[in-house]
Design an enzyme around this catalytic site. Structure first.
Site, PDB file in Angstrom:
ATOM      1  N   TYR A   1       0.842  -1.209   0.000  1.00 25.50           N
ATOM      2  CA  TYR A   1       0.000   0.000   0.000  1.00 25.50           C
ATOM      3  C   TYR A   1       0.871   1.251   0.000  1.00 25.50           C
ATOM      4  O   TYR A   1       0.617   2.202  -0.734  1.00 25.50           O
ATOM      5  CB  TYR A   1      -0.896  -0.012   1.245  1.00 25.50           C
TER       6      TYR A   1
ATOM      7  N   PHE B   1      -9.327  17.556 -25.673  1.00 24.69           N
ATOM      8  CA  PHE B   1      -9.900  16.222 -25.812  1.00 24.69           C
ATOM      9  C   PHE B   1     -11.218  16.207 -25.032  1.00 24.69           C
ATOM     10  O   PHE B   1     -11.410  17.031 -24.140  1.00 24.69           O
ATOM     11  CB  PHE B   1      -8.909  15.206 -25.255  1.00 24.69           C
ATOM     12  N   ASP B   2     -12.118  15.283 -25.352  1.00 25.63           N
ATOM     13  CA  ASP B   2     -13.472  15.371 -24.765  1.00 25.63           C
ATOM     14  C   ASP B   2     -13.489  15.324 -23.237  1.00 25.63           C
ATOM     15  O   ASP B   2     -14.170  16.123 -22.602  1.00 25.63           O
ATOM     16  CB  ASP B   2     -14.442  14.355 -25.396  1.00 25.63           C
TER      17      ASP B   2
ATOM     18  N   ASP C   1      -1.020  18.185 -22.028  1.00 24.75           N
ATOM     19  CA  ASP C   1      -1.832  16.972 -22.064  1.00 24.75           C
ATOM     20  C   ASP C   1      -1.053  15.990 -22.922  1.00 24.75           C
ATOM     21  O   ASP C   1      -1.073  16.050 -24.152  1.00 24.75           O
ATOM     22  CB  ASP C   1      -3.211  17.294 -22.653  1.00 24.75           C
TER      23      ASP C   1
ATOM     24  N   ALA D   1      -0.782  12.639 -23.636  1.00 19.56           N
ATOM     25  CA  ALA D   1      -1.153  11.238 -23.880  1.00 19.56           C
ATOM     26  C   ALA D   1      -0.251  10.570 -24.919  1.00 19.56           C
ATOM     27  O   ALA D   1       0.071   9.397 -24.808  1.00 19.56           O
ATOM     28  CB  ALA D   1      -2.614  11.163 -24.319  1.00 19.56           C
TER      29      ALA D   1
ATOM     30  N   LYS E   1      -2.185   5.293 -23.679  1.00 22.67           N
ATOM     31  CA  LYS E   1      -1.764   5.484 -25.060  1.00 22.67           C
ATOM     32  C   LYS E   1      -0.268   5.156 -25.164  1.00 22.67           C
ATOM     33  O   LYS E   1       0.095   3.997 -25.256  1.00 22.67           O
ATOM     34  CB  LYS E   1      -2.049   6.920 -25.516  1.00 22.67           C
TER      35      LYS E   1
ATOM     36  N   HIS F   1     -21.692  11.162 -26.099  1.00 23.75           N
ATOM     37  CA  HIS F   1     -21.475  10.187 -27.178  1.00 23.75           C
ATOM     38  C   HIS F   1     -21.200   8.777 -26.674  1.00 23.75           C
ATOM     39  O   HIS F   1     -21.416   7.814 -27.377  1.00 23.75           O
ATOM     40  CB  HIS F   1     -20.368  10.656 -28.123  1.00 23.75           C
TER      41      HIS F   1
HETATM   42  C1  LIG Z   1      -7.243   9.701 -23.741  1.00 24.73           C
HETATM   43  C2  LIG Z   1      -6.975  11.106 -23.544  1.00 24.73           C
HETATM   44  C3  LIG Z   1      -7.288  11.750 -22.340  1.00 24.73           C
HETATM   45  C4  LIG Z   1      -8.027  11.050 -21.205  1.00 24.73           C
HETATM   46  O1  LIG Z   1      -7.373   9.928 -20.760  1.00 24.73           O
HETATM   47  P1  LIG Z   1      -8.110   8.624 -20.222  1.00 24.73           P
HETATM   48  O2  LIG Z   1      -6.978   7.731 -19.860  1.00 24.73           O
HETATM   49  O3  LIG Z   1      -8.975   8.096 -21.303  1.00 24.73           O
HETATM   50  O4  LIG Z   1      -8.903   9.031 -19.023  1.00 24.73           O
HETATM   51  C5  LIG Z   1      -6.944  13.071 -22.218  1.00 24.73           C
HETATM   52  N1  LIG Z   1      -6.361  13.751 -23.215  1.00 24.73           N
HETATM   53  C6  LIG Z   1      -6.064  13.167 -24.388  1.00 24.73           C
HETATM   54  C7  LIG Z   1      -5.403  13.965 -25.462  1.00 24.73           C
HETATM   55  C8  LIG Z   1      -6.366  11.836 -24.603  1.00 24.73           C
HETATM   56  O5  LIG Z   1      -6.095  11.279 -25.784  1.00 24.73           O
END
Ligand SMILES: *Cc1c(COP(=O)(O)O)cnc(C)c1O
Length: 464
Positions: A74, A126-127, A217, A219, A260, A456
């Site tokens: 933990y 991103f959404d 961001d 990813a 990703k 969506h």
């Molecule tokens: C996938 C993604 C997110 C969110 O990440 P999750 O792991 O799906 O919660 C944020 N920003 C971008 C650019 C992404 O591609």
């Protein structure tokens, strides 16, 4: 244009997973039962699953070995230290907080920087990132370069921020109202389009000038670094690792979905560059993490998840892997060039974003052409994709009116190290078959039920 040669896999296959072949009749029943929402399909009913490249990656034997070595303590597990030290060294950041996925990092960080009356500005949100800006009470503004909105414009670095628009937006709202600037690399919503170092540095300079917090961001940091090395003249002799450090140097913090370019199935990170300058922020990040994610030394992840992520982060920066990875997108795109199927070009890093507006010019945005093509691809060949257009964008949070997106894409997101050249050929064949009968598909879809946010994923649709 000459067909691009397929870049052979720099790996061989050690374990296989059977996928089910379905008939056209079975698929018609399945998609209807799913209310024409591809998120609702059972994965068993999909032959080639391109819904997302997120968490759908194939791990290496070294990562699977790491799963067995995971330390499940933990507090202070060795897998936590391995992950944190790998990330600190890779990104040159002082503080690294594991979280369970990208949106968790957003949920932890954004309310600390945003509130009602503030705005956040990005090259493109991103959404889920947009949703967390809105959940924090703020409003989200996109300032991507104009060429991103023209799928046939083959300019490099179409993911860039329009720095002039950014500065205008800052001055329009007043710098004190801008809680956050977000640089998304690669720019997912614009088609996995890369952002140049030059642009990241220019945005960082503007943020410094107006004392605005800059979050990356991140990813798809590895794919972005690959494009910089390939296409940004000044960095062609830098290693991918050096480029990654230069990219991250521009931010104050980063949020990362490790699902990703972490090449794992679950995971995320939140990083703070300067421990001294942001000591107060780190204190609050730890408090939010404990409330939302779990204790700071696991942040919603198992020890084994942290162990395999530490390995995946390194594997994603190998140049042979990135040549093959981006090579898959280029191969598929070249098959589409041969027959004039339009997509966001030049092709980006994690998928091919088909221009559904060009394929169905007679279907208006509020009948969701991107969703139309996604449904047709499923019916045609059992290929699951998703809409990146007005259907995904949703309604204006204030007026509740359907927004019109800058583009109507159907995204073929390619999972990492999963599909072969033959699968890519099937994708191209299905698109060609649909293009041939595109004019016979007269109408789109209407929404019969939708939730208020991120609709969506869950909405129900019906053919018009
Ligand atoms: C996938 C993604 C997110 C969110 O990440 P999750 O792991 O799906 O919660 C944020 N920003 C971008 C650019 C992404 O591609």
């Amino acid at each position: 244009m000459a067909m691009k040669k397929y870049v052979p896999e720099p790996f061989r296959i050690k374990m296989v997973e059977t996928i089910k072949m379905t008939t056209s009749e079975e698929r018609d029943v399945a998609i209807k039962k799913a209310h024409y929402n591809l998120f609702n399909l059972a994965s068993e009913d999909c032959y080639i699953d391109l819904l997302t490249d997120s968490g759908t990656n194939a791990m290496s034997h070294n990562q699977w070995a790491g799963i067995m070595r995971g330390d499940e303590a933990y507090g202070g597990s060795s897998s936590f230290y391995k992950l944190v030290n790998t990330a600190k060294n890779m990104f040159n950041y002082d503080y690294i907080q594991p979280v369970h996925q990208g949106r968790a990092a957003e949920k932890v960080l954004f309310p600390l920087l945003l509130e009602k009356g503030k705005v956040a500005i990005s090259n493109m949100f991103f959404d889920t990132t947009r949703a967390h800006v809105e959940l924090a009470g703020a409003r989200a503004i996109d300032c991507v370069v104009e060429e991103a909105k023209d799928p046939s414009d083959r300019k490099k670095f179409k993911g860039n921020m329009d720095v002039k628009k950014l500065e205008e937006a800052i001055l329009e709202h007043g710098p004190e109202k801008v809680g956050l600037v977000v640089m998304t690399v690669t720019n997912n919503s614009a088609g996995g389009q890369p952002v140049s170092i030059e642009n990241m540095q220019a945005v960082a300079a503007i943020c410094r000038k107006y004392h605005i917090h800059l979050n990356i961001d991140a990813a798809r940091q590895a794919e972005n670094a690959y494009f910089i090395k390939r296409d940004e003249e000044a960095y062609k002799d830098h290693s991918i690792k050096e480029i990654v450090r230069l990219m991250f140097e521009t931010g104050d913090t980063f949020t990362m979905s490790a699902k990703k370019d972490g090449i794992v199935n679950m995971g995320g990170l939140l990083g703070v560059k300067d421990e001294e300058k942001f000591s107060e922020l780190i204190f609050k990040i730890k408090a939010n993490t404990i409330s939302f994610e779990g204790f700071i030394s696991y942040g919603g992840l198992s020890g084994r998840d942290m162990e395999s992520l530490a390995i995946g982060l390194e594997e994603a920066l190998e140049e042979d892997y990135l040549d093959y990875r981006v090579g898959q997108m280029e191969y598929l795109a070249s098959l589409l060039d041969d027959v004039g199927i339009k997509y966001q070009s030049p092709v980006g890093g994690h998928g091919v974003f088909i221009d559904a507006k060009a394929m169905f010019p007679h279907i208006p945005y509020n009948e969701f052409p991107g969703q139309v093509l996604a449904i047709e691809l499923y019916k045609e060949a059992g290929i699951r994709t998703c809409d990146i257009g007005s259907y995904m964008l949703g309604n204006d949070p204030d007026t509740k009116e359907q927004l019109e997106a800058d583009f109507e894409f159907t995204r073929l997101a390619i999972p990492r190290r999963v599909y072969t050249q033959a699968h890519l050929d099937i994708m191209a064949e299905a698109l060609i078959a649909i293009q041939k009968r595109a004019a016979t598909i007269k109408q789109g879809y209407k929404i019969t039920w939708e939730p208020p946010i991120l609709r969506h994923f869950q909405a129900h649709l019906e053919p018009l």
